[in-house]
Scaffold this motif. Structure first.
Motif, PDB file in Angstrom:
ATOM      1  N   ASN A  92      39.387  36.249   6.828  1.00  0.00           N
ATOM      2  CA  ASN A  92      39.249  37.666   7.159  1.00  0.00           C
ATOM      3  C   ASN A  92      38.365  37.877   8.380  1.00  0.00           C
ATOM      4  OD1 ASN A  92      40.877  38.835   5.087  1.00  0.00           O
ATOM      5  ND2 ASN A  92      39.288  38.290   3.632  1.00  0.00           N
ATOM      6  N   VAL A  93      37.320  37.090   8.514  1.00  0.00           N
ATOM      7  CA  VAL A  93      36.444  37.183   9.684  1.00  0.00           C
ATOM      8  C   VAL A  93      37.212  36.704  10.913  1.00  0.00           C
ATOM      9  CG1 VAL A  93      34.297  36.376  10.729  1.00  0.00           C
ATOM     10  CG2 VAL A  93      34.361  36.905   8.288  1.00  0.00           C
ATOM     11  N   GLU A  94      37.941  35.622  10.754  1.00  0.00           N
ATOM     12  CA  GLU A  94      38.757  35.083  11.848  1.00  0.00           C
ATOM     13  C   GLU A  94      39.794  36.123  12.298  1.00  0.00           C
ATOM     14  OE1 GLU A  94      40.856  30.831  12.714  1.00  0.00           O
ATOM     15  OE2 GLU A  94      41.303  31.746  10.775  1.00  0.00           O
ATOM     16  N   ALA A  95      40.450  36.779  11.342  1.00  0.00           N
ATOM     17  CA  ALA A  95      41.440  37.810  11.664  1.00  0.00           C
ATOM     18  C   ALA A  95      40.788  38.983  12.387  1.00  0.00           C
ATOM     19  CB  ALA A  95      42.132  38.290  10.394  1.00  0.00           C
ATOM     20  N   PHE A  96      39.585  39.361  11.959  1.00  0.00           N
ATOM     21  CA  PHE A  96      38.880  40.452  12.628  1.00  0.00           C
ATOM     22  C   PHE A  96      38.625  40.090  14.095  1.00  0.00           C
ATOM     23  CE2 PHE A  96      34.943  42.150  14.301  1.00  0.00           C
ATOM     24  CZ  PHE A  96      35.212  43.509  14.261  1.00  0.00           C
ATOM     25  N   ILE A  97      38.145  38.877  14.334  1.00  0.00           N
ATOM     26  CA  ILE A  97      37.840  38.446  15.708  1.00  0.00           C
ATOM     27  C   ILE A  97      39.114  38.440  16.556  1.00  0.00           C
ATOM     28  CG2 ILE A  97      37.067  36.502  17.125  1.00  0.00           C
ATOM     29  CD1 ILE A  97      35.085  35.833  14.826  1.00  0.00           C
ATOM     30  N   GLU A  98      40.193  37.908  16.005  1.00  0.00           N
ATOM     31  CA  GLU A  98      41.434  37.787  16.768  1.00  0.00           C
ATOM     32  C   GLU A  98      42.137  39.118  17.002  1.00  0.00           C
ATOM     33  OE1 GLU A  98      43.798  34.950  14.628  1.00  0.00           O
ATOM     34  OE2 GLU A  98      42.508  33.270  15.195  1.00  0.00           O
ATOM     35  N   LYS A  99      42.130  40.012  16.004  1.00  0.00           N
ATOM     36  CA  LYS A  99      42.965  41.211  16.080  1.00  0.00           C
ATOM     37  C   LYS A  99      42.209  42.513  16.282  1.00  0.00           C
ATOM     38  CE  LYS A  99      46.394  38.982  13.221  1.00  0.00           C
ATOM     39  NZ  LYS A  99      46.840  38.760  11.875  1.00  0.00           N
ATOM     40  N   SER A 100      40.960  42.603  15.852  1.00  0.00           N
ATOM     41  CA  SER A 100      40.279  43.896  15.837  1.00  0.00           C
ATOM     42  C   SER A 100      39.054  43.979  16.735  1.00  0.00           C
ATOM     43  CB  SER A 100      39.849  44.234  14.408  1.00  0.00           C
ATOM     44  OG  SER A 100      40.945  44.185  13.535  1.00  0.00           O
ATOM     45  N   LEU A 101      38.508  42.871  17.135  1.00  0.00           N
ATOM     46  CA  LEU A 101      37.255  42.870  17.900  1.00  0.00           C
ATOM     47  C   LEU A 101      37.351  43.727  19.165  1.00  0.00           C
ATOM     48  CD1 LEU A 101      34.367  41.795  18.137  1.00  0.00           C
ATOM     49  CD2 LEU A 101      35.297  39.841  19.380  1.00  0.00           C
ATOM     50  N   SER A 116      26.598  31.028   8.509  1.00  0.00           N
ATOM     51  CA  SER A 116      27.583  31.746   7.715  1.00  0.00           C
ATOM     52  C   SER A 116      27.856  33.071   8.408  1.00  0.00           C
ATOM     53  CB  SER A 116      27.039  31.991   6.312  1.00  0.00           C
ATOM     54  OG  SER A 116      26.854  30.766   5.648  1.00  0.00           O
ATOM     55  N   PRO A 117      29.031  33.670   8.197  1.00  0.00           N
ATOM     56  CA  PRO A 117      29.349  34.918   8.899  1.00  0.00           C
ATOM     57  C   PRO A 117      28.389  36.038   8.531  1.00  0.00           C
ATOM     58  CG  PRO A 117      31.265  34.068   7.716  1.00  0.00           C
ATOM     59  CD  PRO A 117      30.109  33.224   7.335  1.00  0.00           C
ATOM     60  N   LYS A 118      27.855  36.675   9.557  1.00  0.00           N
ATOM     61  CA  LYS A 118      26.972  37.823   9.320  1.00  0.00           C
ATOM     62  C   LYS A 118      27.014  38.756  10.510  1.00  0.00           C
ATOM     63  CE  LYS A 118      22.913  35.110  10.498  1.00  0.00           C
ATOM     64  NZ  LYS A 118      21.693  34.563   9.952  1.00  0.00           N
ATOM     65  N   LEU A 119      26.738  40.009  10.236  1.00  0.00           N
ATOM     66  CA  LEU A 119      26.601  41.011  11.280  1.00  0.00           C
ATOM     67  C   LEU A 119      25.123  41.241  11.504  1.00  0.00           C
ATOM     68  CD1 LEU A 119      29.312  43.596  10.190  1.00  0.00           C
ATOM     69  CD2 LEU A 119      29.327  42.198  12.263  1.00  0.00           C
ATOM     70  N   ILE A 120      24.715  41.157  12.734  1.00  0.00           N
ATOM     71  CA  ILE A 120      23.325  41.425  13.111  1.00  0.00           C
ATOM     72  C   ILE A 120      23.344  42.754  13.854  1.00  0.00           C
ATOM     73  CG2 ILE A 120      21.319  40.631  14.395  1.00  0.00           C
ATOM     74  CD1 ILE A 120      22.541  37.762  14.071  1.00  0.00           C
ATOM     75  N   MET A 121      22.762  43.756  13.233  1.00  0.00           N
ATOM     76  CA  MET A 121      22.790  45.108  13.772  1.00  0.00           C
ATOM     77  C   MET A 121      21.629  45.299  14.744  1.00  0.00           C
ATOM     78  SD  MET A 121      25.447  45.666  12.067  1.00  0.00           S
ATOM     79  CE  MET A 121      25.832  47.322  12.585  1.00  0.00           C
ATOM     80  N   LYS A 122      21.913  45.973  15.887  1.00  0.00           N
ATOM     81  CA  LYS A 122      20.918  46.132  16.944  1.00  0.00           C
ATOM     82  C   LYS A 122      20.587  47.598  17.191  1.00  0.00           C
ATOM     83  CE  LYS A 122      23.294  44.044  20.127  1.00  0.00           C
ATOM     84  NZ  LYS A 122      23.693  43.364  21.359  1.00  0.00           N
ATOM     85  N   ASP A 123      19.323  47.835  17.563  1.00  0.00           N
ATOM     86  CA  ASP A 123      18.909  49.192  17.907  1.00  0.00           C
ATOM     87  C   ASP A 123      19.205  49.461  19.384  1.00  0.00           C
ATOM     88  OD1 ASP A 123      16.888  47.945  19.388  1.00  0.00           O
ATOM     89  OD2 ASP A 123      15.269  48.604  18.080  1.00  0.00           O
ATOM     90  N   GLU A 124      18.789  50.637  19.869  1.00  0.00           N
ATOM     91  CA  GLU A 124      19.096  51.032  21.250  1.00  0.00           C
ATOM     92  C   GLU A 124      18.459  50.128  22.301  1.00  0.00           C
ATOM     93  OE1 GLU A 124      15.726  53.044  19.476  1.00  0.00           O
ATOM     94  OE2 GLU A 124      17.811  53.231  18.954  1.00  0.00           O
ATOM     95  N   ARG A 125      17.430  49.400  21.944  1.00  0.00           N
ATOM     96  CA  ARG A 125      16.783  48.469  22.871  1.00  0.00           C
ATOM     97  C   ARG A 125      17.367  47.057  22.794  1.00  0.00           C
ATOM     98  NH1 ARG A 125      11.372  50.769  20.868  1.00  0.00           N
ATOM     99  NH2 ARG A 125      11.063  52.519  22.268  1.00  0.00           N
TER     100      ARG A 125
END
Length: 155
Positions: A92-101, A116-125
């Motif tokens: 599912n992560v692979e599909a997201f990268i290939e089709k939706s990124l 392991s797959p993770k989302l690292i959320m960033k602030d405005e800086r």
């Protein structure tokens, strides 16, 4: 007598190391609690696992369900971090990268060995604010989360 004294000193030293080790702060990620775990998730965990120590660790790492703090919180960007070699195990992560990124210009992919797959959320800086494991997320859940949590690019 001298041997007994040395053995006693050795045991006292080991005891102090064990106490110091148990008192040191361990990060939530080291404990296996990553991402935005809600405290209600700890209730469910306690019901299923029935382990007081595990529940206690969960509660140290959870976020209270406050409408304003979690549901309305948004970020200026994100990094999808994953190990390129492990990617085949996360279809599912692979599909997201290939089709939706491409739909998410403020989301970058960082291939990091062993991660392991993770989302690292960033602030405005551009500072990292949250890290959310997405090992078992479906592609549509990744898309939905990013649509809700990453502010649109200013034009």
């Amino acid at each position: 007598m001298e041997m007994a004294r040395m053995l006693l000193l050795l045991l006292c030293g080991l005891a102090s190391v064990i106490v110091a080790k148990s008192d040191s702060s361990v990060s939530c990620e080291d404990l296996g609690f990553t991402g935005l775990a809600l405290c209600s998730d700890c209730d469910a965990l306690a019901e299923i696992v029935k382990d007081a120590e595990l529940e206690s660790d969960c509660r140290k790492c959870c976020a209270q369900e406050l409408q304003d703090s979690i549901s309305k919180k948004t970020y200026s960007g994100a990094i999808l971090e994953v190990c390129m070699r492990k990617l085949v195990f996360y279809r599912n992560v692979e599909a997201f990268i290939e089709k939706s990124l491409a739909q998410f210009p403020l989301v970058d992919v960082n291939y990091r060995f062993g991660s392991s797959p993770k989302l690292i959320m960033k602030d405005e800086r551009g500072n990292e604010k949250e890290s959310i494991r997405i090992d078992n997320w479906k592609t549509e859940h990744i898309e939905q989360f990013l649509k809700e949590k990453v502010r649109p690019k200013a034009t």
